[in-house]
Every structure is written in structure tokens, then in C-alpha cells.
Design a protein around this motif. Sequence first.
Motif, PDB file in Angstrom:
ATOM      1  N   ASP A  25       0.831  -1.208   0.000  1.00  0.00           N
ATOM      2  CA  ASP A  25       0.000   0.000   0.000  1.00  0.00           C
ATOM      3  C   ASP A  25       0.864   1.256   0.000  1.00  0.00           C
ATOM      4  O   ASP A  25       1.899   1.278   0.655  1.00  0.00           O
ATOM      5  CB  ASP A  25      -0.896   0.022   1.234  1.00  0.00           C
ATOM      6  CG  ASP A  25      -2.025  -1.000   1.162  1.00  0.00           C
ATOM      7  OD1 ASP A  25      -2.305  -1.481   0.050  1.00  0.00           O
ATOM      8  OD2 ASP A  25      -2.604  -1.306   2.204  1.00  0.00           O
ATOM      9  N   PRO A  26       0.467   2.293  -0.726  1.00  0.00           N
ATOM     10  CA  PRO A  26      -0.762   2.444  -1.508  1.00  0.00           C
ATOM     11  C   PRO A  26      -0.631   1.996  -2.961  1.00  0.00           C
ATOM     12  O   PRO A  26      -1.473   2.330  -3.785  1.00  0.00           O
ATOM     13  CB  PRO A  26      -0.999   3.951  -1.440  1.00  0.00           C
ATOM     14  CG  PRO A  26       0.387   4.523  -1.472  1.00  0.00           C
ATOM     15  CD  PRO A  26       1.229   3.566  -0.665  1.00  0.00           C
ATOM     16  N   TYR A  27       0.436   1.237  -3.270  1.00  0.00           N
ATOM     17  CA  TYR A  27       0.715   0.849  -4.652  1.00  0.00           C
ATOM     18  C   TYR A  27       0.248  -0.571  -4.966  1.00  0.00           C
ATOM     19  O   TYR A  27       0.568  -1.102  -6.020  1.00  0.00           O
ATOM     20  CB  TYR A  27       2.216   0.974  -4.931  1.00  0.00           C
ATOM     21  CG  TYR A  27       2.777   2.289  -4.487  1.00  0.00           C
ATOM     22  CD1 TYR A  27       2.441   3.463  -5.148  1.00  0.00           C
ATOM     23  CD2 TYR A  27       3.608   2.379  -3.377  1.00  0.00           C
ATOM     24  CE1 TYR A  27       2.925   4.687  -4.727  1.00  0.00           C
ATOM     25  CE2 TYR A  27       4.107   3.605  -2.946  1.00  0.00           C
ATOM     26  CZ  TYR A  27       3.765   4.753  -3.634  1.00  0.00           C
ATOM     27  OH  TYR A  27       4.247   5.971  -3.209  1.00  0.00           O
ATOM     28  N   THR A  28      -0.503  -1.141  -4.052  1.00  0.00           N
ATOM     29  CA  THR A  28      -0.918  -2.533  -4.152  1.00  0.00           C
ATOM     30  C   THR A  28      -1.600  -2.828  -5.485  1.00  0.00           C
ATOM     31  O   THR A  28      -2.539  -2.151  -5.854  1.00  0.00           O
ATOM     32  CB  THR A  28      -1.900  -2.847  -3.007  1.00  0.00           C
ATOM     33  OG1 THR A  28      -1.341  -2.383  -1.788  1.00  0.00           O
ATOM     34  CG2 THR A  28      -2.184  -4.317  -2.902  1.00  0.00           C
ATOM     35  N   SER A  29      -1.170  -3.864  -6.219  1.00  0.00           N
ATOM     36  CA  SER A  29       0.029  -4.615  -5.915  1.00  0.00           C
ATOM     37  C   SER A  29       0.934  -4.718  -7.140  1.00  0.00           C
ATOM     38  O   SER A  29       2.134  -4.772  -7.025  1.00  0.00           O
ATOM     39  CB  SER A  29      -0.340  -6.000  -5.377  1.00  0.00           C
ATOM     40  OG  SER A  29      -0.892  -6.822  -6.397  1.00  0.00           O
ATOM     41  N   LEU A  30       0.322  -4.674  -8.345  1.00  0.00           N
ATOM     42  CA  LEU A  30       1.135  -4.778  -9.572  1.00  0.00           C
ATOM     43  C   LEU A  30       1.420  -3.381 -10.123  1.00  0.00           C
ATOM     44  O   LEU A  30       1.063  -3.037 -11.252  1.00  0.00           O
ATOM     45  CB  LEU A  30       0.435  -5.642 -10.621  1.00  0.00           C
ATOM     46  CG  LEU A  30       1.309  -6.085 -11.802  1.00  0.00           C
ATOM     47  CD1 LEU A  30       2.356  -7.098 -11.368  1.00  0.00           C
ATOM     48  CD2 LEU A  30       0.454  -6.663 -12.936  1.00  0.00           C
ATOM     49  N   ASN A  31       2.080  -2.556  -9.314  1.00  0.00           N
ATOM     50  CA  ASN A  31       2.461  -1.221  -9.779  1.00  0.00           C
ATOM     51  C   ASN A  31       3.652  -1.318 -10.711  1.00  0.00           C
ATOM     52  O   ASN A  31       4.696  -1.845 -10.349  1.00  0.00           O
ATOM     53  CB  ASN A  31       2.809  -0.322  -8.596  1.00  0.00           C
ATOM     54  CG  ASN A  31       3.504   0.947  -9.054  1.00  0.00           C
ATOM     55  OD1 ASN A  31       3.079   1.580 -10.018  1.00  0.00           O
ATOM     56  ND2 ASN A  31       4.589   1.305  -8.390  1.00  0.00           N
TER      57      ASN A  31
END
Length: 239
Positions: A25-31
Motif C-alpha cells: 500500500d498504496p501501490y498494491t500490488s502490480l504497480n
Amino acid sequence: MSTVIELAPGVRAGFTQRGGGVSRDPYTSLNLGGHVGDDAEAVAENRERAARGFGLDPRRVAWMNQVHGSDVAVVADGGHAGDADAVVTTEAGLALAVLVADCLPLLVADPEAGVVGAAHSGRPGTAANIASALVGEMTRHGADPARCTALLGPVICGRCYEVPAELREEVARSAPEAWCDTAEGTPGVDIRAAVAAQLERAGVGAVRHDARCTRESAELFSYRRDSATGRFAGYVWRV
């Protein structure tokens, strides 16, 4: 991750989604965005997973440093394609990637000429007609716009994309079809309608759509919805 799409004979495309990666988080998950504050090792792992999920060699994916401009890069190998918002290749097996989280990922192919291209068309890029710049560069490498198939990926829709009235007017001066009202009746910008019209004026023979709105689709990253968030990607390649 989405399934692989046959964009045209011998040309494949696809759009990633949020799930299946290692970012927290906050990029969850395949950023897949390396410029949003996420851990660099997580992004690298995610990019490898995304490529392999599409059956691609991660080393054979070209990534732009997108700057909301109208420059087009031409590439012959994977890796960093430089500062650009569109990219073109004639190389088979080389995938072109475009990162978004509300902007429009545009994928275009002329399979007969063996030319594919991808563009990042946000509000500034749409106003600058990056779509036409992409088609023009593809034409210089042998493509015929009438033979091209374009795929407009998920983008924030006009009903959700609220902007100040003066900004709507500014965009509409160069892209009239962008003028719209949001669901609340406030000034909006319709990127999808504008880019579709730009492609038609450029002579592109077929235009397809992944009509999802990023803000309304929980499986996609959306900056307008979440502010701090990751980026998903559109990929196009010739087999």
C-alpha cells in the motif's frame, strides 16, 4: 492481469490490472510505475511478472519516461526509450509499454507494414494531438493509416473527469470533442472522445475500445480516485 488481445493479425496487446504484484500500500500490488514513490525492487519484480504473464521477455520491453508532451521515440530494443509520450518500432518480439492511471493508453498497429506504436494521451497530450504524432511517425516507417487498427485503453471517462471551465476551453480549442459535462453537470474533459476523433481525422482505418473508466473500475489504478497510487500499463507487440 488481463488476457492477451489479438489487436490485428500477428499483433498482440494487453492491459495489466492492479493484482498479482508485490508492491505494498498504496501501490498494491502490480504497480509498474517507477516514478510514484514505490520501492524500485518491487517495481522491477512487477515488470518482470507482467511481461512473463503476457509471454514476453522482460528484457524486450521498451519503457518511456512520459512527460505529457508530443515527442515520439523510435526504438529497436527494450529498456529506456527516453523522454517521450509515444513510441514506435518495426522489430518483431519487441513490446512497447505505456504507463497510465487515468490518462489514455493508445496502441496502434499496421500488421502488413510490421509497424506498431503506443502513446500516452493525457489531457496535455490530447491537446497536443499525440495520437496524430504517433500515426505520423508510424507512416514514416511504412505504415498506412487506413490499414492501421487502434485500441484505446481504459481512461477516466468524461463523466468523472472534472476540470475548471477555463481548462476545458483550453483543451477544446485544439480537441473540440473533449468538451463535456461531468455526471454532476460541472465542466469536464472527455479524452476518449477526443482521441477517437483525432484518429479518425488521421485516417486510421479501425478503432477499438476497452471502454472501462479508470476511476470507476476498482481493478485499475486511478490517480483521481486514490491520489497516491500505482500505474498499470498497456502493451503492444508483433509476434
